[in-house]
Design a protein around this motif. Structure first.
Motif, PDB file in Angstrom:
ATOM      1  N   HIS A 166       0.831  -1.209   0.000  1.00 37.52           N
ATOM      2  CA  HIS A 166       0.000   0.000   0.000  1.00 37.52           C
ATOM      3  C   HIS A 166       0.861   1.252   0.000  1.00 37.52           C
ATOM      4  O   HIS A 166       0.572   2.232  -0.689  1.00 37.52           O
ATOM      5  CB  HIS A 166      -0.928  -0.012   1.216  1.00 37.52           C
ATOM      6  CG  HIS A 166      -1.907   1.120   1.240  1.00 37.52           C
ATOM      7  ND1 HIS A 166      -1.679   2.286   1.933  1.00 37.52           N
ATOM      8  CD2 HIS A 166      -3.120   1.276   0.641  1.00 37.52           C
ATOM      9  CE1 HIS A 166      -2.703   3.103   1.767  1.00 37.52           C
ATOM     10  NE2 HIS A 166      -3.597   2.518   0.995  1.00 37.52           N
ATOM     11  N   PHE A 167       1.955   1.227   0.766  1.00 34.38           N
ATOM     12  CA  PHE A 167       2.861   2.381   0.846  1.00 34.38           C
ATOM     13  C   PHE A 167       3.553   2.626  -0.491  1.00 34.38           C
ATOM     14  O   PHE A 167       3.723   3.783  -0.913  1.00 34.38           O
ATOM     15  CB  PHE A 167       3.893   2.150   1.940  1.00 34.38           C
ATOM     16  CG  PHE A 167       4.898   3.255   2.080  1.00 34.38           C
ATOM     17  CD1 PHE A 167       4.553   4.458   2.676  1.00 34.38           C
ATOM     18  CD2 PHE A 167       6.198   3.096   1.607  1.00 34.38           C
ATOM     19  CE1 PHE A 167       5.477   5.487   2.810  1.00 34.38           C
ATOM     20  CE2 PHE A 167       7.133   4.119   1.729  1.00 34.38           C
ATOM     21  CZ  PHE A 167       6.769   5.324   2.330  1.00 34.38           C
ATOM     22  N   LEU A 168       3.957   1.553  -1.188  1.00 28.99           N
ATOM     23  CA  LEU A 168       4.668   1.678  -2.455  1.00 28.99           C
ATOM     24  C   LEU A 168       3.735   1.880  -3.646  1.00 28.99           C
ATOM     25  O   LEU A 168       4.198   2.167  -4.754  1.00 28.99           O
ATOM     26  CB  LEU A 168       5.538   0.441  -2.692  1.00 28.99           C
ATOM     27  CG  LEU A 168       6.675   0.204  -1.680  1.00 28.99           C
ATOM     28  CD1 LEU A 168       7.404  -1.102  -2.007  1.00 28.99           C
ATOM     29  CD2 LEU A 168       7.655   1.376  -1.675  1.00 28.99           C
ATOM     30  N   GLY A 169       2.454   1.685  -3.420  1.00 30.64           N
ATOM     31  CA  GLY A 169       1.495   1.862  -4.493  1.00 30.64           C
ATOM     32  C   GLY A 169       1.466   0.719  -5.491  1.00 30.64           C
ATOM     33  O   GLY A 169       1.083   0.906  -6.645  1.00 30.64           O
ATOM     34  N   ILE A 170       1.858  -0.469  -5.060  1.00 34.64           N
ATOM     35  CA  ILE A 170       1.811  -1.650  -5.928  1.00 34.64           C
ATOM     36  C   ILE A 170       0.601  -2.490  -5.524  1.00 34.64           C
ATOM     37  O   ILE A 170       0.036  -2.295  -4.448  1.00 34.64           O
ATOM     38  CB  ILE A 170       3.112  -2.478  -5.832  1.00 34.64           C
ATOM     39  CG1 ILE A 170       3.308  -2.997  -4.390  1.00 34.64           C
ATOM     40  CG2 ILE A 170       4.307  -1.639  -6.255  1.00 34.64           C
ATOM     41  CD1 ILE A 170       4.528  -3.894  -4.242  1.00 34.64           C
ATOM     42  N   SER A 218      -0.207   4.146   7.119  1.00 34.15           N
ATOM     43  CA  SER A 218      -1.055   3.560   6.087  1.00 34.15           C
ATOM     44  C   SER A 218      -2.524   3.871   6.353  1.00 34.15           C
ATOM     45  O   SER A 218      -2.977   3.896   7.505  1.00 34.15           O
ATOM     46  CB  SER A 218      -0.843   2.037   6.043  1.00 34.15           C
ATOM     47  OG  SER A 218      -1.741   1.440   5.139  1.00 34.15           O
TER      48      SER A 218
END
Length: 281
Positions: free
Chosen positions: A58-62, A114
């Protein structure tokens, strides 16, 4: 019949029921292997190990699926590594792994700030399931069930006699890796419906119920899938009408089916044995 049909007028209920049927079928089929191998706690390890992967993804946007799958597999590897490198038994290794990964996940959710809804991840919210979610669950269900059908004989041999499977040349390591991947994907599929914690109830309880009723592995899968689907549908309706959380409602429903079987199973029911003993006495 109105109480049965009225909820179907809402899109969210139709999506929830479709997801419930799919996950209710998939979870007990995979859970059957955990029951027979006496490794039910392994599902708990994977479920807890997903959380750090979800936070990082979620943090990396993947895609969350990638993060969850990677850390789920890492959790199973960590358990095997601890067991192979020490005198620690498998149950202790699993307890260490799932508690540590779960703590790491909570920490990462806080540190990375998050916006993931922790309650929904842990306990599920099947009534918020979208058609896209149903499609993803359907693809995972189809892929896992197809793999189980295709490699059923190899999995059967591996499940009941690992040393024998290795002796005849079966790739035991690959089979075990594939089974771990199936468990991880199943928990990911159930994450939206009953959450990463309560999905274990749907994997283990219907399979354990079937275990009390039939002896053959394939019938255990079939009956477990039927009980899982029934428990999911009943739990969803209870959740809708009683305004209860969907995940716990489903988990309690499948537990109720297990309890009835434990008491009244024709061959192993507690009250059945007492009754037969009383008649013979």
């Amino acid at each position: 019949m109105d109480w049965l049909l009225d909820p179907l007028s809402y899109d969210f209920m139709r999506d929830a029921l479709m997801a419930g049927i799919l996950i209710g079928i998939l979870c007990p089929v995979v859970g059957t292997y955990l029951i027979v191998q006496r490794m039910a706690l392994l599902g708990d390890v994977v479920a807890h190990a997903l959380l750090p992967g979800l936070a990082i993804a979620h943090f990396l946007g993947i895609p969350l699926l990638l993060g969850a799958f990677g850390f789920g597999m890492l959790g199973t590897f960590m358990t095997s590594w601890i067991r192979s490198q020490s005198r620690i038994q498998v149950d202790t290794a699993m307890a260490i792994t799932f508690s540590s990964f779960f703590a790491l996940g909570i920490t990462l959710l806080s540190v990375l700030q998050s916006q993931l809804a922790l309650d929904a991840l842990l306990f599920g919210d099947i009534l918020s399931t979208t058609l896209a979610d149903v499609g993803q669950i359907g693809l995972i269900t189809l892929a896992v069930l197809a793999a189980v059908r295709l490699f059923y004989k190899e999995l059967l041999f591996f499940t009941f006699d690992v040393l024998g499977a290795e002796a005849v040349g079966l790739p035991v390591g690959v089979i075990n890796l594939g089974l771990m991947a199936a468990i991880t994907l199943t928990i990911i599929a159930g994450m939206k419906t009953v959450g990463v914690i309560l999905v274990i109830a749907l994997m283990v309880t219907p399979a354990a119920t079937a275990y009390l009723l039939v002896k053959e592995l394939h019938w255990m899968m079939v009956l477990g899938a039927g009980l899982g689907a029934l428990g999911s549908l009943t739990g969803i309706y209870i959740s809708y009408y009683a305004n209860l959380p969907s995940g716990p409602a489903i988990a309690l429903t499948v537990f109720s089916l297990f309890l009835l079987t434990l008491l009244f199973s024709p061959s192993q029911g507690i009250l059945t044995r007492l009754y037969l003993g009383w008649r013979q006495g």
